[in-house]
Write an enzyme that holds these catalytic residues in place. Structure first.
Site, PDB file in Angstrom:
ATOM      1  N   GLY A 217       0.815  -1.203  -0.117  1.00 12.46           N
ATOM      2  CA  GLY A 217       0.062   0.203   0.214  1.00 12.46           C
ATOM      3  C   GLY A 217       0.884   1.316   0.032  1.00 12.46           C
ATOM      4  N   CYS A 218       0.241   2.643  -0.166  1.00 15.33           N
ATOM      5  CA  CYS A 218       1.040   3.641  -0.296  1.00 15.33           C
ATOM      6  C   CYS A 218       1.684   4.203   0.918  1.00 15.33           C
ATOM      7  CB  CYS A 218       0.049   4.812  -0.860  1.00 15.33           C
ATOM      8  SG  CYS A 218      -1.571   4.810  -0.083  1.00 15.33           S
TER       9      CYS A 218
END
Lengths: 347, 347, 347, 347
Positions: free
Chosen positions: B148-149
Site C-alpha cells: 500500500g501507499c
C-alpha cells in the site's frame, strides 16, 4: 419571530441557509426535512453547526411545514413546485432556491429542465427574487423563484447599462465569461468535482448551452424592455466559493461619451448589497467570501468602445442562500440587511 | 519488448500505469480492460494520453490477457485473486496493486477486507513487492502483491532501525503520523473527497484502525525478526498527490550514541529510488511529484532520545504504479530504473 | 463602549481583529496604526472591510492610543514591550498577539527571540491569555500575552490529562504532531509561502526547535505542577486557515482504566469555546473556520496504552485574534462570548 | 551533444528548463549562472533535481558561457540584451525567455518595459520563437525572442482564423479572456501571490493594459497581414501551472458557412505540439500539465455568429521553457520533439 422551515437541508445551499438563519435575530428555525437523514441531528452531519442548531432532520411532514411562516426549498429542481400549492393554501410563503419558479415561459422550463411544470398558475404569480431589480414585487410576493448564482452576477452586472431609456450598448452581442468555485455544482458525489480532478486545474464547461442562459436573457430583457442576446461561457475554478463574471459590452457610437462609472454608482446607490468599487478596481472573490455583498468594477480598457464589467459574489450567499434571506426580510417587512451584515472572511 | 496488460485502467493507479508504461522503452501496451468502458479509446477518458496511448478499453477477455507477459491489476480488492490462477497457468506474471496478495495471514486478510480469500496457495507463493527489502525474491516471483501507499513509507522509513542485529529503538512503541493527498482515496464519486469538502481543510481519519496497519506490522516484523507494535494515524491533506509520513521511535539507552544518519545512508546506498537527504533536511512532497523517488530525513530534535524520521513519496508512483513498474523491471531482468527516471515536476 | 486601538493592522491577525471588532456590539474602533500606510483607509487595503470599517491607518500616535481603553498589538515581536509602559501609565490595557509577554523566563525569551527584553517588570505582571486555564487572572490583568497558535492547541489538548492530582500519562514523553495552514506564517512577502511553492505540497519544518516549544512547556508545567517534556513537530498544510494538532500521550499502567472521554468532558464543561466531540470523532479544521471554537476528540486506538488527542482551531481566531477578543471580554466584565458567536463557515 | 548554458536558473522557468534539459538526450548542461547563489549546487535549491543535475550555480562568467553552443536567458527583462552581443560574437546562439527580443518596435518595447533597448540591431535579426508560425525562420536564427505565456495561447488560438487570404471574422473586435496559474508571476517574494492571498480566490488584473497585448497584436498582424484589434483581460487562477484562454471572434456574414473545425485541423496538421480536439471538447489545463502540448477546441454556441475558441497550455512548458527547447531542437537540426514527449501528469 418568523417561523422558518427548510426542505432539503443537506446540500451546500441548505447548510448555508442554516448558517445564516441560525444567527438571524428574527428567525426561529422550526423544521428541516430530509427523507434520508430522518432523525439525525443536523449538527451531526455538519459539526460546524454544533452549539448553533439543535434541530434534527425530519422526514417531510407537511403538518409542521404548514405551521411555518415561510419555507425555503434547497432541493433539486421539481420539488418546490410539487409542494408549493399546499403550503400556499395553508398561508405559508415559499422561497425556492432551485429553478421551479425562475422561467416564466413554461415551454422553456420544460425544455431546459426536462420535466413538465406541475403548477403553471403559481409560476405566473411567482416573483423573481432579485431584490435590486424587483424589490417592490418581492414585498408582496407569496412565492419567490430565486435567481441562479451566475444569473445574479450577469443581471446585476449588465442592469445599469440596459435600464436606460435608450440603448447605450450593442444589446445583442453581450458576452459573459463567468468563473465559479466548485460548490456551485452542489454537494453531490461526482467524479469531475473531486479534489483530485478539479484542483490545480481549470476548464470551461457547458459552452454549447447552460440552463442559466435563458433565465438571464429573460431577466435582461425584462430590465431593458428590448431584445437582448448573450453568449455565456461558464468555467470551473479550483476554489470552494465565489463567482467572478467578466462581462463584455460594445458601446454604441452615440454613447461613447457616457460616464459609465457614474451611471453604475447612481443605479446602485440605494442597494446595500451592491458595491460599485472605485474606477480601476479589480474585485477579488475573497472580498465577498461568506457575505451577501456583490462587488462591481467598471473598466474601459485603452479608451476603446468595449466595456469590461467585473462582478464578484459568493455563490452560496448572494448567489443563493443570502439572497433568499434578503428576500425573506423584504417579504416580512424587516430591514433588508437584518442578519446579513457579516464581514467577509479574509484571508 | 514486454507485452503488458492492465486490468482496471480507469482509476488513478491505472492512468498512472499508463503514463509510465506508455513511455517505457521495453514495454508494449497490449490490453487494457474495463467492463464499463468497453470500446472507448483510453485517451477519450484521459485526454492527457492523446498521442501517447492508442489502445481502447476492452471488456475483460482472457485470451488477450493470456498473451501478455505480465498483467497489472489496478482494481478493487478481490479482482486479482479471482483471475490470477488462470493467468499463472498461462505463464503470465501478475502484479496486483490492490491488497489481494499483501497479507500472508489469510484470516487477517479476511478480517480487514471483509471477503474470503479465493486462492491461499497463490497467496503463499506471492512476493511482497517492496524492492528495497525483497529484491531477490522479486526477481523470481510469478505473483507480486504491491505494498500500500502508506506502508511503503512506513516500512522504508523504519527499516534501517529494525534491520540491525539487536534492537536500537523501542520496537513496540512506534508511531507513524501520516499525511496523504486525496488521490490516495481513488477515483471514486464520494462526497468527502469533493474539492468543496476536502480543500482548505485538514483532518485525521481511521484512527481506530486502518487496513494498512496489519500490512505494515507484518512487513516491519519480517525486517526485524522481532515483535513490533505501531500506532498509525492517517490524515487527509488538501493536495492531489503525495504522502508525508512523520515517524517517531524512542532510542534505547544502549543505542544513544548511534550515528543514525550514517546508518540510514549505508542501508540505502544501493537503492536508487531511496534518497537519504542531508541531516537537517525537511523533504517536501513536491520534491518527488510524479517520480518514483522516496526521500528520507533523519532528525533527533534537541539531542533527545526520540528519533523523528520524515519520509515523502508520490503515492501514485513509488506508492503504487511506479513501484509496480520497478518490480516488473526486476522480474524481467531489466535495469531497475528503466523507464522510471522522471525528473520530479516542481513547481 | 470599549474604545479599542490596534497597533499593526496590516497583517493577518490585524485584519482578523478588524473583522471581529467591527461587528462587536460593545466596541468602538478608535485607532489603527501603520507607519507605512499612514492615511490609507483600512478598507482600501482590505476591500472585504468596505462598509464595515471607515477608519484610516494612522502613524503611531500615542495621544490617540492613550485615549483607548485597550490596545491590541498585532505586530512583530518587540513592538508591544516598547510601547506598553507608557500605555499602562495612561491607564490603557494591553493585549499582545506577539511573543513579548508569553515567556516568563527572560533568558528564554532572549534566547528564542534574539532580542533583549525591555520591560521585565511588566513581563512579570503580564497574564498568559488562555482563558480556559487562566480565566481568573485575566479578569484582573492589565497586560495580556496571548498564546501562540500552536501552543493553544497543545495546551488545551493536553490540559485535562495534566491537571489531575497525580500523573495519568508519561508526562516526559509527550509528542505533538501539528499541522498549520499558511496564514500562520503571516502576511509577509516570502518565497516558501507563495501559492506556487506551498500549494499541492506538504512538509515539516523547524523540527530542530521552534519558538512555540518553550512556551508550551511552560504552560503545561504550570498546569501539571510537574516537569513536562514534549517533542513538537510542526508541518505546513496547503490551506489558508486552520491548525490540526495530533497529540500522543502514553498512559501510565495505573491509569489504564481511566475514562478519558469523561475526563475531557468534565474538564471543559464550563468552557463555551472548547467542544469535546463524541468519542470516535475526527474533527476537521473547516468545522471551526472563521470561528473562535476549538474542538477536541479523544482516541485510544485498539485499546492500547497510547492516547491520541485530535485538536482543531482556526489559527487566526482561537489561535490569535479571537482569543484576544475573548480576553478583552473577560477583562471588561462582558460575557466571554460577546461578539464571538460566529457560525463556522462551511463549506 | 549540444552544450547548453542557462543564465538565471533560480526562477520557475529556469528550474523548468533544468527539468527538461536534464533529460534531453542531445544536451550537455554546461553552465548555470546566478550571481546570488554562486557555488551552491542547483539540487540544493531544488531537491527535485537531486540525482539529475550535478551542476552548481556559478557567478556570470562569460568564458564558460562562450564555450556553449546555446545560452538560455531565464532572467528579468533587460539581461539578455546586455549579454547577447558578446555571445553572438563568440558564435553562441541565444534564446531569451524574457521580453528583450519580442517587440520589433523599439519604442513600444521602451514604453511597455520602461527601459531603453541596448541593441536594436540584434533585435532586428531576432526571430520570434513561435515554431508553429515561424518554423523556417527559427531554423536559421541566431537569436530567439520567445513568446510570452499568454501570447502563445492567443496567437495559436486565433492564427487559423487570421491566416486565410480574406477575413473570416471581425479582426478588430477580438476578445481574449485569459486565466493563468500563479507560477506565471514568477518565483518572486510578493504578497499577492502568497497562498494565503491567492488560494480560494479569483480575480482579474491588469485590465487597463498588459505587456502581452502589444506583443500579441504584433504577432496577429504578422499572421493576417491586416490590422488587428484585441481586448485582453488576464485573470489569476488559484493553481500552480496552466493557462486557459477563452477567445471570442465574431464571424463575418460572408463566412458564416465556414467549417471552422476543419479549418483548425488542417492548419495544425503538421504541428505535433498543437492538438485540435474533437468538436464539443472542453480542454482542461491538467491535460497538458508538465508537457509541451497545447490543446484547442473550437465552439460556436447555438449556431450564433460568435466563435468561442478554448486554448490550454502549461505556461512553464509550451508557454516558456518547453517552447525554448522546441526552438533549440529546430535551430540545431534535431527532430522538433526530441526530449519533449513527456506524458502530461494527471491527476
Amino acid at each position: 419571530m418568523i417561523k422558518v422551515g427548510i426542505v432539503g437541508g443537506t446540500g451546500y445551499t441548505g447548510v448555508e441557509l442554516l448558517r445564516l438563519l441560525a444567527a438571524h435575530p428574527q428567525v426561529q428555525l422550526t423544521a428541516i426535512t430530509s427523507r434520508k437523514e430522518d432523525g439525525m441531528p443536523v449538527a451531526d452531519m455538519f459539526p460546524s453547526l454544533r452549539g448553533h442548531v439543535s434541530l434534527a432532520f425530519s422526514s417531510p411532514d407537511k403538518a409542521k411545514l404548514n405551521e411555518c411562516d415561510v419555507v425555503f426549498f434547497a432541493t433539486p429542481h421539481g420539488v418546490a413546485m410539487a409542494q408549493a400549492p399546499e403550503l400556499l393554501k395553508a398561508g405559508v410563503k415559499v422561497i425556492d432556491l432551485a429553478a421551479d419558479f425562475r422561467l416564466k415561459d413554461v415551454a422553456a422550463f420544460e425544455k431546459w429542465y426536462g420535466m413538465p411544470h406541475s403548477c403553471p398558475q403559481i409560476l405566473e404569480e411567482a416573483v423573481y427574487g432579485l431584490p435590486e431589480i424587483n424589490r417592490e414585487a418581492i414585498k408582496k410576493a407569496r412565492v419567490i423563484g430565486l435567481p441562479g448564482c451566475y444569473p445574479t452576477t450577469m443581471q446585476l452586472g449588465f442592469a445599469p447599462l440596459l435600464a436606460q431609456g435608450k440603448p447605450l450598448i450593442s444589446e445583442t452581442t453581450l458576452i459573459a465569461d463567468c468563473k465559479s468555485g466548485v460548490s456551485g455544482a452542489g454537494r453531490k458525489a461526482e467524479i469531475p468535482t473531486l479534489l483530485a480532478e478539479a484542483s490545480d486545474n481549470f476548464k470551461a464547461y457547458g459552452v454549447k448551452g447552460h440552463r442559466h442562459l435563458p433565465e438571464t436573457m429573460q431577466g435582461l430583457e425584462a430590465i431593458s424592455g428590448r431584445k437582448v442576446s448573450l453568449t455565456f461561457v461558464p468555467h470551473l475554478v479550483p476554489m470552494i466559493r465565489g463567482i467572478h463574471s467578466t462581462l463584455y459590452a460594445r458601446i454604441l457610437p452615440e454613447a461613447l461619451s457616457t460616464d459609465f462609472q457614474a451611471l453604475y454608482e447612481k443605479y446602485y446607490q440605494g442597494s446595500k448589497f451592491v458595491d460599485v468599487m472605485p474606477a480601476g478596481s479589480h474585485p477579488e472573490t475573497r472580498s465577498v467570501r461568506a457575505s451577501n455583498m456583490l462587488r462591481i468594477a467598471v473598466h474601459r480598457p485603452a479608451g476603446e468602445d468595449l466595456l469590461v464589467i467585473l462582478v464578484v459574489e459568493d455563490n452560496l450567499v448572494k448567489g443563493a442562500a443570502g439572497q433568499g434571506v434578503q428576500c425573506m426580510n423584504i417579504m416580512f417587512g424587516l430591514d433588508e440587511t437584518t442578519g446579513l451584515m457579516h464581514v467577509p472572511v479574509l484571508p
